[in-house]
Design a protein around this motif. Structure first.
Motif, PDB file in Angstrom:
ATOM      1  N   PHE A   8       0.859  -1.169   0.000  1.00 34.87           N
ATOM      2  CA  PHE A   8       0.000   0.000   0.000  1.00 34.87           C
ATOM      3  C   PHE A   8       0.902   1.227   0.000  1.00 34.87           C
ATOM      4  O   PHE A   8       1.549   1.522   1.019  1.00 34.87           O
ATOM      5  CB  PHE A   8      -0.907   0.017   1.232  1.00 34.87           C
ATOM      6  CG  PHE A   8      -2.013  -1.009   1.210  1.00 34.87           C
ATOM      7  CD1 PHE A   8      -2.808  -1.169   0.094  1.00 34.87           C
ATOM      8  CD2 PHE A   8      -2.266  -1.801   2.319  1.00 34.87           C
ATOM      9  CE1 PHE A   8      -3.837  -2.106   0.070  1.00 34.87           C
ATOM     10  CE2 PHE A   8      -3.292  -2.734   2.312  1.00 34.87           C
ATOM     11  CZ  PHE A   8      -4.080  -2.886   1.179  1.00 34.87           C
ATOM     12  N   ARG A   9       0.988   1.937  -1.122  1.00 37.33           N
ATOM     13  CA  ARG A   9       1.814   3.118  -1.219  1.00 37.33           C
ATOM     14  C   ARG A   9       1.149   4.277  -0.472  1.00 37.33           C
ATOM     15  O   ARG A   9       0.015   4.653  -0.751  1.00 37.33           O
ATOM     16  CB  ARG A   9       2.030   3.499  -2.688  1.00 37.33           C
ATOM     17  CG  ARG A   9       2.867   2.493  -3.467  1.00 37.33           C
ATOM     18  CD  ARG A   9       4.310   2.501  -2.980  1.00 37.33           C
ATOM     19  NE  ARG A   9       5.137   1.553  -3.725  1.00 37.33           N
ATOM     20  CZ  ARG A   9       6.383   1.272  -3.406  1.00 37.33           C
ATOM     21  NH1 ARG A   9       6.952   1.866  -2.366  1.00 37.33           N
ATOM     22  NH2 ARG A   9       7.074   0.397  -4.114  1.00 37.33           N
ATOM     23  N   ILE A  10       1.889   4.853   0.476  1.00 36.93           N
ATOM     24  CA  ILE A  10       1.347   5.856   1.385  1.00 36.93           C
ATOM     25  C   ILE A  10       1.959   7.220   1.088  1.00 36.93           C
ATOM     26  O   ILE A  10       3.186   7.383   1.136  1.00 36.93           O
ATOM     27  CB  ILE A  10       1.644   5.469   2.852  1.00 36.93           C
ATOM     28  CG1 ILE A  10       1.052   4.112   3.184  1.00 36.93           C
ATOM     29  CG2 ILE A  10       1.122   6.542   3.801  1.00 36.93           C
ATOM     30  CD1 ILE A  10      -0.441   4.059   3.181  1.00 36.93           C
ATOM     31  N   GLY A  11       1.109   8.203   0.773  1.00 38.96           N
ATOM     32  CA  GLY A  11       1.554   9.581   0.630  1.00 38.96           C
ATOM     33  C   GLY A  11       1.297  10.364   1.906  1.00 38.96           C
ATOM     34  O   GLY A  11       0.736   9.848   2.879  1.00 38.96           O
ATOM     35  N   ALA A  12       1.675  11.619   1.889  1.00 44.27           N
ATOM     36  CA  ALA A  12       1.526  12.458   3.089  1.00 44.27           C
ATOM     37  C   ALA A  12       0.075  12.561   3.531  1.00 44.27           C
ATOM     38  O   ALA A  12      -0.238  12.513   4.725  1.00 44.27           O
ATOM     39  CB  ALA A  12       2.097  13.848   2.819  1.00 44.27           C
ATOM     40  N   THR A  13      -0.846  12.679   2.561  1.00 47.49           N
ATOM     41  CA  THR A  13      -2.259  12.805   2.937  1.00 47.49           C
ATOM     42  C   THR A  13      -2.849  11.477   3.392  1.00 47.49           C
ATOM     43  O   THR A  13      -3.858  11.457   4.101  1.00 47.49           O
ATOM     44  CB  THR A  13      -3.080  13.348   1.753  1.00 47.49           C
ATOM     45  OG1 THR A  13      -2.877  12.492   0.613  1.00 47.49           O
ATOM     46  CG2 THR A  13      -2.651  14.759   1.396  1.00 47.49           C
ATOM     47  N   ASP A  14      -2.231  10.356   2.981  1.00 48.32           N
ATOM     48  CA  ASP A  14      -2.741   9.046   3.405  1.00 48.32           C
ATOM     49  C   ASP A  14      -2.533   8.813   4.895  1.00 48.32           C
ATOM     50  O   ASP A  14      -3.343   8.159   5.547  1.00 48.32           O
ATOM     51  CB  ASP A  14      -2.051   7.925   2.618  1.00 48.32           C
ATOM     52  CG  ASP A  14      -2.450   7.912   1.152  1.00 48.32           C
ATOM     53  OD1 ASP A  14      -3.651   7.782   0.885  1.00 48.32           O
ATOM     54  OD2 ASP A  14      -1.557   8.033   0.302  1.00 48.32           O
ATOM     55  N   ILE A  15      -1.427   9.313   5.434  1.00 47.13           N
ATOM     56  CA  ILE A  15      -1.112   9.060   6.840  1.00 47.13           C
ATOM     57  C   ILE A  15      -2.224   9.582   7.745  1.00 47.13           C
ATOM     58  O   ILE A  15      -2.635   8.924   8.710  1.00 47.13           O
ATOM     59  CB  ILE A  15       0.246   9.693   7.210  1.00 47.13           C
ATOM     60  CG1 ILE A  15       1.366   8.991   6.433  1.00 47.13           C
ATOM     61  CG2 ILE A  15       0.492   9.594   8.715  1.00 47.13           C
ATOM     62  CD1 ILE A  15       2.732   9.589   6.646  1.00 47.13           C
ATOM     63  N   SER A  16      -2.746  10.754   7.403  1.00 51.21           N
ATOM     64  CA  SER A  16      -3.815  11.326   8.235  1.00 51.21           C
ATOM     65  C   SER A  16      -5.152  10.609   8.043  1.00 51.21           C
ATOM     66  O   SER A  16      -6.096  10.832   8.801  1.00 51.21           O
ATOM     67  CB  SER A  16      -3.986  12.816   7.918  1.00 51.21           C
ATOM     68  OG  SER A  16      -4.384  12.998   6.567  1.00 51.21           O
ATOM     69  N   SER A  17      -5.235   9.745   7.010  1.00 50.60           N
ATOM     70  CA  SER A  17      -6.487   9.032   6.731  1.00 50.60           C
ATOM     71  C   SER A  17      -6.447   7.573   7.152  1.00 50.60           C
ATOM     72  O   SER A  17      -7.395   6.827   6.886  1.00 50.60           O
ATOM     73  CB  SER A  17      -6.814   9.122   5.232  1.00 50.60           C
ATOM     74  OG  SER A  17      -6.987  10.464   4.834  1.00 50.60           O
ATOM     75  N   ILE A  18      -5.362   7.129   7.770  1.00 47.22           N
ATOM     76  CA  ILE A  18      -5.313   5.758   8.288  1.00 47.22           C
ATOM     77  C   ILE A  18      -6.268   5.668   9.472  1.00 47.22           C
ATOM     78  O   ILE A  18      -6.229   6.490  10.390  1.00 47.22           O
ATOM     79  CB  ILE A  18      -3.882   5.374   8.706  1.00 47.22           C
ATOM     80  CG1 ILE A  18      -2.991   5.276   7.464  1.00 47.22           C
ATOM     81  CG2 ILE A  18      -3.873   4.045   9.457  1.00 47.22           C
ATOM     82  CD1 ILE A  18      -1.531   5.036   7.771  1.00 47.22           C
ATOM     83  N   ARG A  19      -7.152   4.677   9.451  1.00 45.06           N
ATOM     84  CA  ARG A  19      -8.147   4.557  10.516  1.00 45.06           C
ATOM     85  C   ARG A  19      -8.457   3.090  10.766  1.00 45.06           C
ATOM     86  O   ARG A  19      -8.018   2.210  10.019  1.00 45.06           O
ATOM     87  CB  ARG A  19      -9.432   5.303  10.136  1.00 45.06           C
ATOM     88  CG  ARG A  19     -10.122   4.740   8.895  1.00 45.06           C
ATOM     89  CD  ARG A  19     -11.421   5.471   8.599  1.00 45.06           C
ATOM     90  NE  ARG A  19     -12.104   4.960   7.428  1.00 45.06           N
ATOM     91  CZ  ARG A  19     -12.893   3.883   7.429  1.00 45.06           C
ATOM     92  NH1 ARG A  19     -13.086   3.194   8.549  1.00 45.06           N
ATOM     93  NH2 ARG A  19     -13.488   3.477   6.324  1.00 45.06           N
ATOM     94  N   PHE A  20      -9.210   2.829  11.826  1.00 48.26           N
ATOM     95  CA  PHE A  20      -9.625   1.475  12.181  1.00 48.26           C
ATOM     96  C   PHE A  20     -11.093   1.271  11.833  1.00 48.26           C
ATOM     97  O   PHE A  20     -11.883   2.214  11.799  1.00 48.26           O
ATOM     98  CB  PHE A  20      -9.407   1.220  13.672  1.00 48.26           C
ATOM     99  CG  PHE A  20      -7.967   1.100  14.050  1.00 48.26           C
ATOM    100  CD1 PHE A  20      -7.311  -0.121  13.978  1.00 48.26           C
ATOM    101  CD2 PHE A  20      -7.252   2.211  14.474  1.00 48.26           C
ATOM    102  CE1 PHE A  20      -5.970  -0.238  14.311  1.00 48.26           C
ATOM    103  CE2 PHE A  20      -5.919   2.108  14.813  1.00 48.26           C
ATOM    104  CZ  PHE A  20      -5.270   0.884  14.727  1.00 48.26           C
ATOM    105  N   GLY A  21     -11.452   0.019  11.603  1.00 52.82           N
ATOM    106  CA  GLY A  21     -12.841  -0.321  11.322  1.00 52.82           C
ATOM    107  C   GLY A  21     -13.172  -1.710  11.844  1.00 52.82           C
ATOM    108  O   GLY A  21     -12.285  -2.473  12.247  1.00 52.82           O
ATOM    109  N   ILE A  22     -14.449  -2.033  11.825  1.00 48.09           N
ATOM    110  CA  ILE A  22     -14.955  -3.335  12.247  1.00 48.09           C
ATOM    111  C   ILE A  22     -15.807  -3.886  11.107  1.00 48.09           C
ATOM    112  O   ILE A  22     -16.596  -3.159  10.506  1.00 48.09           O
ATOM    113  CB  ILE A  22     -15.788  -3.204  13.533  1.00 48.09           C
ATOM    114  CG1 ILE A  22     -14.897  -2.746  14.688  1.00 48.09           C
ATOM    115  CG2 ILE A  22     -16.495  -4.517  13.880  1.00 48.09           C
ATOM    116  CD1 ILE A  22     -15.651  -2.409  15.952  1.00 48.09           C
TER     117      ILE A  22
END
Length: 329
Positions: A8-22
């Motif tokens: 999963f290629r992660i950019g600067a804006t992706d880091i702030s969008s990492i989240r958890f789910g169920i």
């Protein structure tokens, strides 16, 4: 021979969008696979014994055909996981899946199946609306028999895992937290890398981030969701799961007393949610100083974690503590 990696290629804006789910749907799909391959899932044997006799054979047969014993299963069976996703929401969404999405996913199943399964899936492909309704009915029926009785405990195990991971972000950062999810997961420069058994792929998250989803039923491996329009998703085994997670409360309490002593066992059992030291003392009918001592020992054993909330110290069970208590919690 090289490793199979999904990146999963992660950019600067992706880091702030990492989240958890169920994901109730993901748990159900993997429960169907556990039922197909019990020897591969020793941590689920207690669960298997409790549900196998109640399994509706017709409904299970439908899901077994669609899901298969390993590898790909149709994306329409699950939705993008959210924190508040409920089983009823999942099945209602399934009933509204467009026929073209059903056909697109069954095309992939057809390419991966043969013999009787291929013939049955081909008939499903020819009648997508009927198949969607049949699968949704089977989903609901198998859920009630297999996971509904255990969902409160599964939810507690997942929530405890997420709570622990969020605290690690605060202490060590996002990259260290992601790298601790599983032995097959690593953060390498600008990518989350997941070692897979057969599949390799490069996925540019394009600012959407990644959904991290702890799972009770999918042990011992990780899995991924990579195809748009779904958000890139990583499913990983919940931390600290043990074979006792489905034990009855009476058996759990007796074993805990023998293991921890009655005071610490009562303190651990009292933490059915975040509790202050004085609340634990009241629940255990003991002095605050005694409760504090028990909680300190439990924290050192990584069965409890504590955080300050204003003037209070709140205590909750860790994933290891939840797994130790099992269904008796």
């Amino acid at each position: 021979m090289g490793r199979n990696l999904v990146r999963f290629r992660i950019g600067a804006t992706d880091i702030s969008s990492i989240r958890f789910g169920i994901s109730p749907g993901h748990e159900l799909c993997h429960a169907v696979r556990v039922l197909q391959n019990p020897p591969d899932h020793p941590l689920q044997w207690g669960w298997l014994r409790s549900v196998r006799s109640a399994m509706p054979r017709g409904a299970f047969g439908v899901l077994r055909t669609v899901i298969g014993p390993e590898g790909y299963f149709p994306d329409f069976l699950t939705s993008t996981p959210t924190w508040d996703m409920a089983p009823a929401d999942e099945v209602e969404r399934l009933r509204r899946v467009p026929a073209e999405s059903v056909r697109a996913d069954l095309t992939k199943v057809l390419a991966r199946s043969e013999g009787l399964r291929h013939r049955i899936v081909a008939d499903m492909f020819a009648h997508p609306e009927r198949t969607r309704d049949q699968v949704a009915d089977a989903w609901e029926e198998v859920w009630e028999a297999a996971l509904a009785p255990h969902w409160p405990q599964i939810r507690r195990l997942i929530s405890a895992d997420i709570d622990l991971r969020v605290r690690r972000v605060g202490v060590d950062g996002v990259a260290a937290m992601v790298g601790s999810l599983h032995g097959s997961v690593a953060w390498h420069r600008d990518a989350i890398e997941i070692e897979m058994r057969k599949h390799s792929e490069e996925v540019d998250c394009e600012g959407s981030g990644v959904v991290l989803v702890p799972s009770v039923m999918s042990t011992p491996r990780c899995s991924v969701l990579t195809e748009r329009p779904a958000q890139p998703t990583l499913f990983y085994p919940v931390l600290g799961l043990s074979a006792s997670w489905t034990q009855e409360r009476s058996a759990v309490e007796e074993a805990l007393v023998e293991l921890l002593g009655s005071g610490r066992a009562r303190a651990l059992l009292s933490l059915d949610g975040p509790r202050s030291t004085s609340e634990v003392a009241d629940a255990c009918a003991t002095a605050v100083s005694t409760a504090s001592h028990h909680l300190t020992i439990l924290r050192k054993a990584q069965l409890v974690h504590s955080r300050r909330d204003g003037t209070r110290m709140l205590h909750a069970r860790t994933p290891l503590g939840e797994a130790l208590l099992g269904a008796g919690a």
